[in-house]
Design a protein around this motif. Structure first.
Motif, short mmCIF file in Angstrom:
data_model
loop_
_atom_site.label_atom_id
_atom_site.label_comp_id
_atom_site.label_asym_id
_atom_site.label_seq_id
_atom_site.Cartn_x
_atom_site.Cartn_y
_atom_site.Cartn_z
N GLY A 1 0.81 -1.22 0.00
CA GLY A 1 0.00 0.00 0.00
C GLY A 1 0.83 1.26 0.00
N LEU A 2 2.11 1.16 0.35
CA LEU A 2 2.98 2.34 0.32
C LEU A 2 3.34 2.73 -1.10
CD1 LEU A 2 5.47 1.51 3.21
CD2 LEU A 2 3.60 3.17 3.24
N ARG A 3 3.23 1.77 -2.03
CA ARG A 3 3.53 2.06 -3.44
C ARG A 3 4.90 2.70 -3.62
NH1 ARG A 3 0.42 0.56 -6.90
NH2 ARG A 3 -1.59 -0.27 -6.24
N LEU A 4 5.92 2.00 -3.17
CA LEU A 4 7.28 2.48 -3.34
C LEU A 4 8.11 1.39 -3.98
CD1 LEU A 4 8.16 4.37 -0.01
CD2 LEU A 4 8.16 5.32 -2.32
N ALA A 5 8.63 1.67 -5.16
CA ALA A 5 9.51 0.74 -5.84
C ALA A 5 10.68 1.55 -6.39
CB ALA A 5 8.78 0.02 -6.97
N TYR A 6 11.72 0.86 -6.86
CA TYR A 6 12.87 1.62 -7.36
C TYR A 6 13.64 0.81 -8.39
CZ TYR A 6 15.00 -1.12 -3.58
OH TYR A 6 15.39 -2.13 -2.75
N LEU A 7 14.40 1.52 -9.21
CA LEU A 7 15.31 0.94 -10.18
C LEU A 7 16.72 1.43 -9.87
CD1 LEU A 7 12.82 2.56 -11.87
CD2 LEU A 7 13.60 1.03 -13.65
N VAL A 8 17.70 0.60 -10.19
CA VAL A 8 19.09 1.06 -10.21
C VAL A 8 19.55 0.90 -11.65
CG1 VAL A 8 21.38 0.87 -9.20
CG2 VAL A 8 19.38 0.13 -7.89
N VAL A 9 19.97 2.01 -12.26
CA VAL A 9 20.33 1.96 -13.67
C VAL A 9 21.81 2.27 -13.83
CG1 VAL A 9 17.99 2.67 -14.33
CG2 VAL A 9 19.79 4.39 -14.17
N PRO A 10 22.46 1.73 -14.87
CA PRO A 10 23.85 2.08 -15.13
C PRO A 10 23.99 3.60 -15.30
CG PRO A 10 23.18 0.21 -16.49
CD PRO A 10 21.95 0.73 -15.83
N PRO A 11 25.12 4.15 -14.90
CA PRO A 11 25.26 5.62 -14.89
C PRO A 11 24.91 6.29 -16.21
CG PRO A 11 27.16 4.58 -13.83
CD PRO A 11 26.34 3.47 -14.39
N ASP A 12 25.25 5.67 -17.33
CA ASP A 12 25.01 6.37 -18.61
C ASP A 12 23.55 6.29 -19.05
OD1 ASP A 12 25.19 3.72 -19.04
OD2 ASP A 12 26.54 3.83 -20.76
N LEU A 13 22.69 5.65 -18.27
CA LEU A 13 21.27 5.62 -18.61
C LEU A 13 20.46 6.56 -17.71
CD1 LEU A 13 20.60 1.80 -19.19
CD2 LEU A 13 21.10 3.57 -20.88
N VAL A 14 21.12 7.19 -16.75
CA VAL A 14 20.37 8.00 -15.78
C VAL A 14 19.57 9.10 -16.49
CG1 VAL A 14 20.60 9.65 -13.88
CG2 VAL A 14 21.87 7.50 -13.82
N GLU A 15 20.19 9.77 -17.45
CA GLU A 15 19.49 10.88 -18.10
C GLU A 15 18.22 10.41 -18.81
OE1 GLU A 15 21.46 12.84 -21.33
OE2 GLU A 15 20.00 14.49 -21.37
N ALA A 16 18.35 9.35 -19.61
CA ALA A 16 17.18 8.85 -20.35
C ALA A 16 16.09 8.40 -19.40
CB ALA A 16 17.59 7.71 -21.27
N PHE A 17 16.45 7.70 -18.35
CA PHE A 17 15.44 7.23 -17.40
C PHE A 17 14.79 8.40 -16.66
CE2 PHE A 17 14.85 2.67 -16.94
CZ PHE A 17 15.81 2.17 -17.81
N THR A 18 15.59 9.40 -16.33
CA THR A 18 15.03 10.54 -15.61
C THR A 18 14.04 11.30 -16.49
OG1 THR A 18 17.10 10.70 -14.39
CG2 THR A 18 15.66 12.61 -14.33
N LEU A 19 14.37 11.44 -17.77
CA LEU A 19 13.45 12.12 -18.69
C LEU A 19 12.18 11.31 -18.89
CD1 LEU A 19 15.77 13.60 -21.42
CD2 LEU A 19 14.10 14.87 -20.04
#
Lengths: 514, 514
Positions: free
Chosen positions: A353-371
């Protein structure tokens, strides 16, 4: 004409030149609003003095209209509290529920083709924590409510919102500095993953989202295009198929055996069509089998991804709930080519019910994932993130998990024992050492859908294994032990055995029950 | 070899047959974990007694390794508290920050084409509540923190999670019955919309999601397919364009004038290509102009949608913040053909950090939207929904809005007065009666990007109008008055005027500043 704003009643429009008395007009308009549902039952009407002022009327006129509403049974006056729309209305026994008026020419709505495919897909029902033996649901009665209440009260008192606002990036609380809460959730997760999973990453590589399926949608949008292919485990998380479908992806199922996904059967690029762009795996705790991939298969998955320029989405959903033996390190920790996206959530460690999940992405994918995260707006609210970050920082999560491991160990052993006694001859009952569920496999013909639906009528949520299969159907029953109190488990196991015995004795009826 | 779980240290693997002493092995492995970032600075090491037990070692061996860690500057012992990774490490001045090891053959990551388009799009920066005169940000220092803290503490104490679990449908709390909180958020919103906006709907038609952009993504997926066309206002909410792009849609901009979207310029189906499938409008309070559509245009939009079998997404984002005159009813209230999807949020009425938005859909679209919501996992957490539902049910929202309207009225009048005095000759300063921002239009050449970026360097967030234009560029400045305390407004307005004057005097420099 008078009209004014919440909490007032822009439903009242007076025609002062009309022959109809003003109190009659007010009465009629309130009555219509009540009957058409614009004023819900139990709603408090504005105080007569306030309404009179707003409408520029004598207070007596308003009181007269309220008298009439009361006399006709639309409202009740409660001394010292006010005037409320009645819970039982005079028209209750003769008026159907009002539906918004639609033109008669209204045809079947033209949904999108993708929504149509979704409807055709026929998703399994959602897990229900109110049913017995529901898989994947933690012991919500053991949730640390007191601590959460204290931290939440402290959080709001700290006026942290005044520093977060939209605060939509997962790193917002670091950069804008919610001083009373210090470290952000991403920093807490980075430490937690290092300590518990051997995952080394910077907080900036961690992207906090609102659910496990949001992690899948984010991967799909950041890395794949419509028409691209994704490989999934069979059996596996079928709800994810709907997400991938809606993201425009095609899925190919690869069978799972007792050692997890059979890496030898991953389709290779043979120069024919393009190979898959993504593989989704649960290498540490397969869902629903609970097995781990041996080293050779793990390497084969990584090698395949590297050779094909494809991505690996690793779902490490269960690993922190383990009371015996060692959890394997995740694939992410072995990845030397930056092809693995690691995903997990707080669904089992705390509460879905807290609805909290996360990803860990390789450093060079951070920008694309953030966008992509921003465009899809896949965020978890700041107050919730601050709450869980404080909970972790103060050591409560570690303590909670220690306590819960003992509880889940006890429940799983008891459930396995009870099932073994009653079903040991006809089923393989696994010895589980992690997670919140076990899958039992029959060694003779077994109609798992009939059993699951008979159990469902008795208040159980034990889904059939066949529901999670895409290729060859395998039968079995998935039993959760997380959300059922220890003392109730023997009786629940007995009911499961009874239902199975009953339907086995009368297979014809079992089939009819489908 | 020994390895164990959180909060322990599965990083420690002992080779008991090695010649290297065990305390040296422990020391070396902790040191490596610290230097590679797996153990963050400030992390507490496990008590020596506990670690010894877990590793089946004499406690002295562990103490020896901790001694060495301390002697070499990796940990500090704090009497009565424990052993902690030092904040300053011996290698700090010679080791670069550790990056995950990637193969040297790593090329540019192959993102999806859709993520690539997103990067090319160049989204405007997010609003920042920490900057002055930021549009769309409410007065977060006036947020009812005390009341939220009380309700939150009560909510957690009520153990409501034990009844919600996944609780992913917006109607979950009604059907599963969080007894202490009673009515669900959807029921509260239905009453609220009836009272404030004249919108009649059943709670089941209301879909609560995690943000305004999630409402757009949900509409896009439920009703449109990749390649479909959507009509948007120009200027308008450009961040939405990224969402629609990621959902595979093409956008066509239709100009806005002083009466809102120019309905005569909506492309008609002339038998050539297919007409647009969706139009997104802000009929009551246009963003960023703040104007309302007159009746004829409203009808034209509804007629166009009906005639073309298209949908209308109505963004009613600002209507509750109004201190003068009457807000028009939304298009949804006039729609007789079930073509309008109504959307709004609590961003302005409460705080954007809560991440609560909602849609109201015609009854025959509820199934498709619910399925798309599940596949995209566009949900708001149950605890947050319960919190805001209780806040509304107890009348706090009505009281808060009453109080905030007076504050925003004062701030908007003061800002307009100050700007009028300083800029009245060169700018049209609008008289606003709703919302949290005003757009000022120059009556002579004006480089709004240069001014906005000069202001940004001084701590302001006043975006240029041209940033929100897709077709012909219009210049202007968008100034928020919601988040800037009344007493600071005169000085802030003066700075805005100074910066404009300065750059007008030296247009060359203004251009260089771009």
């Amino acid at each position: 004409m008078a009209q004014f704003n919440y909490p007032a009643w822009n439903l009242i429009q007076l025609a002062r030149e009309s022959e109809k008395p003003l109190y009659e007009q007010i009465f009629a308009q309130f009555r219509d609003s009540i009957m058409e549902g614009r004023l819900a039952r139990g709603t408090r009407l504005p105080p007569s003095r306030m309404l009179a002022r707003e409408l520029s009327l004598a207070r007596n006129t308003v009181i007269q209209s309220y008298d009439k509403l009361e006399a006709e049974g639309y409202v009740r006056r409660i001394r010292g509290s006010g005037t409320f729309v009645d819970r039982v209305l005079p028209e209750d026994h003769r008026v159907p529920v009002v539906q918004p008026a639609l033109g008669t020419e209204r045809s079947v709505p033209a949904l999108s083709a993708r929504a149509g495919r979704l409807i055709d897909l026929g998703l399994p029902p959602e897990r229900s924590e109110t049913l017995d033996l529901s898989p994947g649901v933690p012991a919500l009665d053991e949730f640390p409510y007191e601590v959460f209440g204290q931290i939440a009260a402290r959080h709001w008192r700290s006026r942290a919102l005044s520093q977060t606002g939209y605060g939509s990036t997962s790193h917002g609380s670091t950069s804008h500095g919610s001083t009373s809460h210090g470290a952000s959730l991403t920093a807490q997760i980075a430490t937690y993953l290092a300590e518990t999973r051997g995952v080394t990453c910077q907080p900036g590589q961690i992207i906090v989202v609102g659910s496990t399926l949001q992690t899948a949608a984010l991967v799909a949008h950041a890395l794949l295009d419509p028409g691209d292919e994704v490989i999934v485990e069979d059996p596996g998380h079928v709800t994810q198929l709907a997400t991938f479908s809606l993201c425009g992806l095609k899925t190919t199922a690869v069978p799972v055996d007792a050692q997890g996904l059979d890496a030898a059967r991953i389709p290779r690029d043979t120069g024919g069509g393009p190979a898959a762009r993504l593989i989704v795996v649960t290498p540490v705790e397969q869902f629903p089998f609970g097995c781990s991939m041996p080293l050779a298969r793990r390497r084969a998955v990584l090698d395949w991804a590297h050779a094909h320029g494809a991505w690996v989405m690793e779902d490490d959903f269960n690993s922190e709930i383990r009371w015996s033996g060692q959890a394997q390190p995740p694939l992410f920790a072995e990845d030397r080519h930056g092809r693995v996206i690691y995903t997990s959530s707080f669904n089992r460690a705390l509460a879905p019910g807290l609805r909290l999940a996360y990803l860990v992405v390789p450093p060079d994918l951070v920008e694309a994932f953030t966008l992509a995260q921003r465009a899809l707006s896949h965020y978890a609210p700041q107050p919730d993130q601050a709450l869980v970050a404080a909970f972790m920082r103060e050591g409560h999560l570690a303590a909670h998990l220690r306590r819960m491991r003992a509880i889940y160990r006890e429940r799983s052993l008891l459930l396995a024992d009870c099932l073994q006694q009653r079903l040991g001859e006809s089923f393989a009952i696994p010895h589980v050492t992690a997670g919140l569920h076990m899958t039992i496999h029959p060694n003779r013909p077994f109609d798992d859908i009939a059993v699951a639906s008979a159990l469902s009528r008795r208040g159980f949520d034990c889904p059939p294994l066949s529901l999670y299969c895409q290729g060859p159907v395998r039968h079995g029953l998935i039993l959760g032990f997380g959300n059922t109190r220890t003392e109730r488990i023997p009786a629940r196991a007995a009911t499961v055995a009874d239902v199975i015995a009953e339907l086995s004795a009368r297979p014809g009826e079992a089939r009819a029950a489908r």
